[in-house]
Design an enzyme around this catalytic site. Structure first.
Site, short mmCIF file in Angstrom:
data_model
loop_
_atom_site.label_atom_id
_atom_site.label_comp_id
_atom_site.label_asym_id
_atom_site.label_seq_id
_atom_site.Cartn_x
_atom_site.Cartn_y
_atom_site.Cartn_z
N CYS A 148 0.80 -1.24 0.00
CA CYS A 148 0.00 0.00 0.00
C CYS A 148 0.83 1.28 0.00
O CYS A 148 0.69 2.11 -0.90
CB CYS A 148 -0.94 0.01 1.20
SG CYS A 148 -2.25 -1.18 1.08
N1 LIG Z 1 -3.38 -5.62 1.63
C1 LIG Z 1 -3.37 -4.44 2.21
O1 LIG Z 1 -2.55 -4.16 3.10
C2 LIG Z 1 -4.41 -3.41 1.84
C3 LIG Z 1 -4.62 -2.32 2.70
C4 LIG Z 1 -5.53 -1.33 2.34
C5 LIG Z 1 -6.19 -1.44 1.12
N2 LIG Z 1 -5.95 -2.52 0.30
C6 LIG Z 1 -6.68 -2.57 -0.97
O2 LIG Z 1 -7.63 -3.63 -0.91
C7 LIG Z 1 -7.79 -4.19 -2.22
C8 LIG Z 1 -7.58 -5.67 -2.14
O3 LIG Z 1 -6.31 -5.93 -1.59
P1 LIG Z 1 -5.89 -7.36 -1.04
O4 LIG Z 1 -4.57 -7.14 -0.38
O5 LIG Z 1 -6.98 -7.99 -0.28
O6 LIG Z 1 -5.68 -8.13 -2.43
P2 LIG Z 1 -5.51 -9.70 -2.66
O7 LIG Z 1 -4.87 -9.85 -3.96
O8 LIG Z 1 -4.91 -10.34 -1.44
O9 LIG Z 1 -7.03 -10.23 -2.75
C9 LIG Z 1 -7.91 -9.90 -3.78
C10 LIG Z 1 -8.74 -11.12 -4.11
O10 LIG Z 1 -9.74 -10.75 -5.06
C11 LIG Z 1 -9.95 -11.87 -5.92
N3 LIG Z 1 -10.67 -11.40 -7.11
C12 LIG Z 1 -10.24 -10.63 -8.12
N4 LIG Z 1 -11.23 -10.38 -9.00
C13 LIG Z 1 -12.32 -10.99 -8.51
C14 LIG Z 1 -13.66 -11.13 -8.96
N5 LIG Z 1 -14.09 -10.53 -10.08
N6 LIG Z 1 -14.52 -11.87 -8.23
C15 LIG Z 1 -14.10 -12.50 -7.09
N7 LIG Z 1 -12.85 -12.41 -6.62
C16 LIG Z 1 -11.98 -11.67 -7.31
C17 LIG Z 1 -8.56 -12.40 -6.14
O11 LIG Z 1 -8.59 -13.74 -6.60
C18 LIG Z 1 -7.94 -12.25 -4.76
O12 LIG Z 1 -8.08 -13.41 -3.96
C19 LIG Z 1 -6.80 -3.45 -3.11
O13 LIG Z 1 -7.44 -2.38 -3.74
C20 LIG Z 1 -5.80 -2.90 -2.13
O14 LIG Z 1 -5.18 -1.74 -2.61
C21 LIG Z 1 -5.09 -3.50 0.64
#
Ligand SMILES: NC(=O)c1ccc[n+]([C@@H]2O[C@H](COP(=O)([O-])OP(=O)(O)OC[C@H]3O[C@@H](n4cnc5c(N)ncnc54)[C@H](O)[C@@H]3O)[C@@H](O)[C@H]2O)c1
Length: 444
Positions: free
Chosen positions: A268
């Site tokens: 992030c």
């Molecule tokens: N990880 C962090 O520290 C964090 C913190 C704040 C914000 N975010 C934001 O949160 C969002 C997600 O991050 P994350 O770390 O959980 O990502 P991640 O990659 O761990 O998880 C995302 C999941 O979404 C799934 N996915 C994608 N398209 C899909 C669809 N159409 N239908 C169903 N599932 C689908 C993927 O297979 C994956 O398992 C991002 O925008 C990220 O910037 C993440």
């Protein structure tokens, strides 16, 4: 209330589990069948402290399905938490979010009654009220209003403490299509939080800007502390911890994240900062502060390499303690420990490393070129010089004997100043941020 969650990754699975543990009926979906199977087997799909306990406590209220359309039509509110990867300009791409929005819209088309859609993924300002809203309305056949609400509701969590951060957030940020949508989302959080957080409700664009502004402010603070550490490195008698402890006592500043050490990393902070600068450039605003924060962050890698070079002119074996971008996680995305290891390997050094969780992920990034140590002590024993790159709590109790060398003293560079004091009895410990090399006479 029945909640559906689209995306069961690092953020989505803890969010689903928190809601289920707090009494909501939650059904999730993910393109990855392993995540769906894990939830249905009562297992955590990702490694996050406290997540397994929540999932176990939620038995009967938490399940998953690969039929994304049905889980939406069978629920009252849908949270979308899919990746929004950075594109070549540094902005976040909405590609996954738009596909998810299309599926969610199809689910809503199939049902009667009100539906609330919550975009939790981090998006660029203008996205929620622009192409995401347009996709939702087109695929659902409804317009935002009495039967359809849309909120932008990003999470402020840190990996390694996601569950705790979700149960006790400082603030819940809500960008809302109208008061009804915002009220419904606020009532979900009033039930799911253990504390009473501040609610900040606003339009979409203000919420989108707030999300990246919070992270960008914190990255600026980290780079500021690292600039102070760089100054303290060179200033005789200076100690960055003494200075930041006092500077942070001023309530206008605060001590959190004011710790001169290595640069920030993870999925992030670096990209949110770059996106903030890209946004400013795109609309003709001045991006300089965000760009400088990023430059100062990259400079921390050079600073650590410079500290090594000053003490080790020949090729040798460098031991790195800590490769994850922060403690309590296996994530190595944008980790400065991995970046330093990459450069040392390219320079012809041998790198032996220990990390409680991140060795496998680091080996993948470094194409298997690390020598792996099974303990911190084994890493120290195998090295000519030791470098502490991540502040894992376990490093506070590492046995000093591992740094002892017959007839000589080895060098240890402790970027986080966390090794036990008795390591200094047997080795030369260089604390990053404690100076200094500049003669006092040249200062005045
Ligand atoms: N990880 C962090 O520290 C964090 C913190 C704040 C914000 N975010 C934001 O949160 C969002 C997600 O991050 P994350 O770390 O959980 O990502 P991640 O990659 O761990 O998880 C995302 C999941 O979404 C799934 N996915 C994608 N398209 C899909 C669809 N159409 N239908 C169903 N599932 C689908 C993927 O297979 C994956 O398992 C991002 O925008 C990220 O910037 C993440």
């Amino acid at each position: 209330m029945r909640i559906s969650v689209v995306g069961l990754g690092k953020l989505g699975s803890p969010l689903a589990a928190v809601f289920a543990a707090k009494g909501f009926h939650v059904i999730g979906t993910d393109l990855n069948p392993a995540a769906v199977a894990a939830i249905n087997a009562g297992r955590a799909p990702v490694d996050e402290p406290g997540l397994q306990d929540l999932i176990t406590a939620s038995a009967g209220r938490l399940s998953a399905s690969d039929d994304a359309v049905s889980i939406v039509s069978d629920s009252d509110a849908t949270f979308i938490i899919v990746p929004t990867p950075s594109d070549s300009t540094g902005k976040f791409s909405n590609d996954y979010a738009l596909k998810a929005m299309a599926t969610v819209g199809q689910g809503i088309r199939r049902k009667d009654g009100y539906h609330l859609v919550v975009m939790t993924s981090t998006v660029m300002p203008g996205s929620t009220g622009g192409e995401l809203r347009e996709a939702l309305e087109r695929h659902s056949g409804r317009t935002l209003g009495p039967s359809l609400g849309l909120c932008y509701n990003p999470e402020f969590i840190a990996l390694g403490s996601v569950v705790r951060d979700m149960l006790r957030p400082d603030m819940i940020l809500i960008g809302e299509s109208d008061t009804n949508a915002g009220d419904r989302l606020e009532s979900i959080y009033r039930q799911s939080c253990d504390n009473t957080p501040a609610f900040r409700r606003m339009n979409f664009v203000n919420a989108e800007l707030t999300k990246i502004s919070v992270n960008t402010f914190v990255t600026t603070k980290i780079s500021y502390a690292n600039m102070l550490a760089d100054i303290c490195d060179r200033l005789p008698g200076a100690d960055v911890d003494v200075v930041t402890h006092a500077v942070g006592a001023d309530s206008r500043v605060g001590v959190k994240y004011l710790r001169g050490a290595t640069g920030y990393g993870g999925p992030c902070f670096p990209r949110d900062n770059v996106a903030f600068a890209a946004l400013a450039r795109t609309i003709g605003a001045n991006p300089e502060l965000a760009e400088a924060t990023d430059r100062v962050n990259r400079y921390q890698i050079e600073r650590v390499l410079g500290a090594i070079q000053a003490r080790m002119q020949e090729h040798g074996t460098i031991g790195i303690l800590g490769l994850s971008y922060k403690p309590d996680t296996a994530v190595v995305e944008e980790s400065q420990g991995v970046a330093v290891a990459e450069r040392l390997l390219a320079d012809g050094h041998t790198v032996v490393a220990y990390d409680p969780k991140a060795l496998t992920a680091a080996q993948t990034q470094l194409r298997g070129r690390l020598k792996e140590a099974e303990t911190a002590e084994a890493c120290a024993r195998a090295a000519d010089l030791v470098l502490v790159m991540t502040a894992w709590p376990a490093f506070r109790t590492v046995a000093a004997a591992a740094f002892e060398r017959p007839g000589r003293r080895m060098t240890v560079i402790d970027c986080w100043r966390i090794l036990p004091a008795d390591v200094r009895d047997v080795a030369d410990v260089v604390y990053i941020g404690q100076g200094g090399s500049v003669p006092i006479a040249s200062l005045v």
